[in-house]
Design a protein around this motif. Sequence first.
Motif, PDB file in Angstrom:
ATOM      1  N   LEU A  66       0.852  -1.197   0.000  1.00 37.18           N
ATOM      2  CA  LEU A  66       0.000   0.000   0.000  1.00 37.18           C
ATOM      3  C   LEU A  66       0.882   1.239   0.000  1.00 37.18           C
ATOM      4  N   GLY A  67       0.886   1.980  -1.106  1.00 40.34           N
ATOM      5  CA  GLY A  67       1.682   3.199  -1.203  1.00 40.34           C
ATOM      6  C   GLY A  67       2.859   3.017  -2.139  1.00 40.34           C
ATOM      7  N   ALA A  68       2.957   3.911  -3.140  1.00 42.00           N
ATOM      8  CA  ALA A  68       4.068   3.864  -4.100  1.00 42.00           C
ATOM      9  C   ALA A  68       4.910   5.124  -3.982  1.00 42.00           C
ATOM     10  N   GLY A  69       5.174   5.518  -2.721  1.00 42.74           N
ATOM     11  CA  GLY A  69       6.092   6.634  -2.485  1.00 42.74           C
ATOM     12  C   GLY A  69       7.503   6.095  -2.403  1.00 42.74           C
ATOM     13  N   ALA A  70       8.322   6.739  -1.596  1.00 38.93           N
ATOM     14  CA  ALA A  70       9.730   6.346  -1.501  1.00 38.93           C
ATOM     15  C   ALA A  70       9.861   4.882  -1.077  1.00 38.93           C
ATOM     16  N   ALA A  71       9.131   4.490  -0.027  1.00 37.57           N
ATOM     17  CA  ALA A  71       9.319   3.151   0.540  1.00 37.57           C
ATOM     18  C   ALA A  71       8.690   2.061  -0.333  1.00 37.57           C
TER      19      ALA A  71
ATOM     20  N   LEU B  43       0.763  -3.204  -6.262  1.00 41.19           N
ATOM     21  CA  LEU B  43       1.044  -1.923  -5.622  1.00 41.19           C
ATOM     22  C   LEU B  43      -0.220  -1.077  -5.726  1.00 41.19           C
ATOM     23  N   VAL B  44      -0.681  -0.544  -4.611  1.00 42.36           N
ATOM     24  CA  VAL B  44      -1.924   0.239  -4.612  1.00 42.36           C
ATOM     25  C   VAL B  44      -1.581   1.689  -4.289  1.00 42.36           C
ATOM     26  N   ASP B  45      -1.839   2.605  -5.179  1.00 47.04           N
ATOM     27  CA  ASP B  45      -1.603   4.037  -4.919  1.00 47.04           C
ATOM     28  C   ASP B  45      -2.282   4.846  -6.015  1.00 47.04           C
ATOM     29  N   PRO B  46      -3.140   5.797  -5.637  1.00 45.21           N
ATOM     30  CA  PRO B  46      -3.821   6.586  -6.667  1.00 45.21           C
ATOM     31  C   PRO B  46      -2.939   7.682  -7.257  1.00 45.21           C
ATOM     32  N   ARG B  47      -1.806   7.988  -6.617  1.00 51.34           N
ATOM     33  CA  ARG B  47      -1.035   9.165  -7.026  1.00 51.34           C
ATOM     34  C   ARG B  47      -0.191   8.880  -8.260  1.00 51.34           C
ATOM     35  N   LYS B  48      -0.440   9.672  -9.313  1.00 46.55           N
ATOM     36  CA  LYS B  48       0.300   9.459 -10.569  1.00 46.55           C
ATOM     37  C   LYS B  48       1.643  10.167 -10.563  1.00 46.55           C
TER      38      LYS B  48
ATOM     39  N   GLY C 299      13.313  17.772  -1.661  1.00 51.09           N
ATOM     40  CA  GLY C 299      13.503  18.949  -2.523  1.00 51.09           C
ATOM     41  C   GLY C 299      12.622  20.128  -2.137  1.00 51.09           C
ATOM     42  N   PHE C 300      11.582  19.886  -1.333  1.00 46.80           N
ATOM     43  CA  PHE C 300      10.648  20.976  -1.019  1.00 46.80           C
ATOM     44  C   PHE C 300      11.368  22.165  -0.358  1.00 46.80           C
ATOM     45  N   THR C 301      12.354  21.852   0.496  1.00 48.81           N
ATOM     46  CA  THR C 301      13.044  22.945   1.200  1.00 48.81           C
ATOM     47  C   THR C 301      13.839  23.796   0.205  1.00 48.81           C
TER      48      THR C 301
ATOM     49  N   GLU D 161      -5.728   3.255  -7.421  1.00 50.19           N
ATOM     50  CA  GLU D 161      -6.833   3.598  -6.520  1.00 50.19           C
ATOM     51  C   GLU D 161      -6.251   3.661  -5.127  1.00 50.19           C
ATOM     52  N   ALA D 162      -7.032   4.225  -4.190  1.00 51.66           N
ATOM     53  CA  ALA D 162      -6.592   4.248  -2.789  1.00 51.66           C
ATOM     54  C   ALA D 162      -7.058   2.983  -2.090  1.00 51.66           C
ATOM     55  N   ALA D 163      -6.302   2.549  -1.115  1.00 53.63           N
ATOM     56  CA  ALA D 163      -6.809   1.485  -0.243  1.00 53.63           C
ATOM     57  C   ALA D 163      -7.864   2.126   0.660  1.00 53.63           C
TER      58      ALA D 163
ATOM     59  N   GLY E 223      13.938  17.990  11.218  1.00 51.25           N
ATOM     60  CA  GLY E 223      14.872  19.099  11.084  1.00 51.25           C
ATOM     61  C   GLY E 223      14.346  20.220  10.194  1.00 51.25           C
ATOM     62  N   ALA E 224      13.314  19.915   9.385  1.00 51.05           N
ATOM     63  CA  ALA E 224      12.854  20.900   8.399  1.00 51.05           C
ATOM     64  C   ALA E 224      12.373  22.219   9.026  1.00 51.05           C
ATOM     65  N   PRO E 225      11.651  22.184  10.166  1.00 49.02           N
ATOM     66  CA  PRO E 225      11.240  23.467  10.760  1.00 49.02           C
ATOM     67  C   PRO E 225      12.439  24.329  11.170  1.00 49.02           C
TER      68      PRO E 225
ATOM     69  N   ALA F 144      -1.380   9.165  10.737  1.00 48.89           N
ATOM     70  CA  ALA F 144      -1.483   8.131   9.710  1.00 48.89           C
ATOM     71  C   ALA F 144      -2.700   8.393   8.823  1.00 48.89           C
ATOM     72  N   PRO F 145      -2.627   8.008   7.537  1.00 49.14           N
ATOM     73  CA  PRO F 145      -3.822   8.124   6.684  1.00 49.14           C
ATOM     74  C   PRO F 145      -5.000   7.358   7.315  1.00 49.14           C
ATOM     75  N   ASP F 146      -6.217   7.851   7.031  1.00 48.61           N
ATOM     76  CA  ASP F 146      -7.414   7.282   7.682  1.00 48.61           C
ATOM     77  C   ASP F 146      -7.534   5.778   7.503  1.00 48.61           C
TER      78      ASP F 146
ATOM     79  N   THR G  62      12.121   9.725   7.639  1.00 49.40           N
ATOM     80  CA  THR G  62      12.926  10.406   6.628  1.00 49.40           C
ATOM     81  C   THR G  62      13.155   9.425   5.476  1.00 49.40           C
ATOM     82  N   ALA G  63      13.536   9.963   4.323  1.00 55.40           N
ATOM     83  CA  ALA G  63      13.891   9.093   3.201  1.00 55.40           C
ATOM     84  C   ALA G  63      15.150   8.300   3.546  1.00 55.40           C
ATOM     85  N   ALA G  64      16.006   8.897   4.371  1.00 51.52           N
ATOM     86  CA  ALA G  64      17.229   8.193   4.781  1.00 51.52           C
ATOM     87  C   ALA G  64      16.867   6.945   5.599  1.00 51.52           C
TER      88      ALA G  64
ATOM     89  N   LYS H  82      23.984  16.415   1.321  1.00 57.19           N
ATOM     90  CA  LYS H  82      22.592  16.130   1.657  1.00 57.19           C
ATOM     91  C   LYS H  82      21.585  16.943   0.860  1.00 57.19           C
ATOM     92  N   GLU H  83      21.947  18.125   0.456  1.00 58.60           N
ATOM     93  CA  GLU H  83      20.939  18.934  -0.231  1.00 58.60           C
ATOM     94  C   GLU H  83      21.057  18.833  -1.751  1.00 58.60           C
ATOM     95  N   ILE H  84      22.252  18.580  -2.245  1.00 61.98           N
ATOM     96  CA  ILE H  84      22.413  18.538  -3.692  1.00 61.98           C
ATOM     97  C   ILE H  84      22.575  17.086  -4.176  1.00 61.98           C
TER      98      ILE H  84
END
Length: 440
Positions: free
Chosen positions: A46-51, A70-75, A82-84, A113-115, A204-206, A298-300, A349-351, A424-426
């Motif tokens: 469930l989830g096709a992000g980093a993990a 693999l179940v994930d609605p996000r294309k 990179g957001f920072t 689709e979403a689970a 650490g982002a804040p 956590a997601p619902d 973290t992704a790490a 770490k940033e580049i």
Amino acid sequence: MFDTIQSGLIDRRKFLAFAAGSTALVAAAPAARAAKVKTSARIVILGAGAAGTALANRLVDRLDGARITLVDPRKQHLYQPGFTLIAAGLKPASYSVSDTGHWLPGGIDWIQEAAAEIDPEAKKVVTSGGRTLEYDYLVVAAGLSLDYGAIEGMSLDLIGTNGIGSVYAGPDYAAKTWQEMDRFTDKGGVALFTRPATEMKCAGAPLKYTFLTDDYAVRKGTRGKTKIVYAAHAKALFSVPIVNEKVRMLFGERGFDVVHDHVMTAIDSGRKIATFNTPDGPKEIGYDFTNVIPPMKAPDVVRNSPLPWTTGPWSDQGWVEVDRHSMRHVRYPEVFAVGDIAGVPKGKTAASVKWQVPVVEEQLVAQIEGKTSDARYDGYTSCPLITRVGRAMLIEFDYKDNLTPSFPGVIAPLEELWVSWLMKEIALKATYNAMLRGRA
Ligand SMILES: Cc1cc2nc3c(=O)[nH]c(=O)nc-3n(C[C@H](O)[C@H](O)[C@H](O)COP(=O)(O)OP(=O)(O)OC[C@H]3O[C@@H](n4cnc5c(N)ncnc54)[C@H](O)[C@@H]3O)c2cc1C
């Protein structure tokens, strides 16, 4: 402004070469592996992000005949570290966006689709489109939800207006945050920074964004007209004592005002006032610019399932109750969790994902073979703490709060170094991409 930063980058070409070399080492193809394990196991991720993506790629290399779904609605895949950089005006929003399908291995089923329901007793998942997926093994990798609704008066459409930024909300919102921070640091005022009291990704982002706002005000010559207020949710600024002490010293040197035990509960964007819960009751703090960081949970679909912790400090946040070393569910042995959703005391973290995924792979493959594995996750996480543009501290630690530097004797973790910024940033993105492909 950017010319100065860019020329700094070009002057340091030899460091870039060093970083590229280091990254290539990390991203090198894995050593030759044993023959694939034959199995007809049905594995649902469930989830096709980093993990989820990294694990799917590794399992395809290890298993012969498994049916992996693999179940994930996000294309779109989002490279969140990179957001920072986007919110610091150093990268465009597109820097963090790619196609999910680009990273997925052949030979698996991707259900877009979403689970919607998880039933670990019956070993099945129901999707938002009404499909029922029966599994032999389930890996929950659904990340976390940003709970902006828990802050009264806050909504996504406020980001980029009236001094409100929010680095976490996504690449376009990170770009809007930069517009607000850029505008603010042109003239000065009160900059207010917070963090939620929940568990959160990249804790650490804040702090990074507080340092970056200070840095831009200094560079633009408006720091004298700027007050920086950091409202910490607890008594400490960072969970690892030695790092906390270092951050406390740096905050002091940079002249930040710190208030403790302040948790943001409401924002009035018209009056530019934020309200905090404190031990002495509600307190208001006015701002001209703020980076709103929402509570996280956590997601619902996971919160509403039997999988989360039901006792202890996280019983209200929904994280999956796994063994902190094997990442296996403590009550459902055929269920694993990996990444932000995992209820372990460090990570998010992704790490951490990079170190958790091979453990889940080993544990799962051993289980399929009817064996056991001693692969363990020791809580490694990494927090690149940017302290100004071009400088960072490369902080890595484990469950025991031991500092675990990747380059001992070469990169000092608590020093503000150019090379730490670079690593770490580049250079991080190349390592991250290799991880997605299952090669790091
Ligand atoms: C601002 C910011 C800065 C960061 N900086 C760093 C950094 O410098 N270094 C670092 O290592 N990490 C950093 N991180 C953290 C890192 O990006 C995350 O920890 C990592 O992406 C977690 O991976 P994941 O797979 O668990 O979750 P994600 O990558 O978020 O993926 C979760 C996936 O699950 C899917 N999903 C959600 N609900 C469902 C459902 N019901 N059904 C199916 N699928 C679902 C989502 O669509 C998503 O694709 C940062 C994060 C942010 C936001």
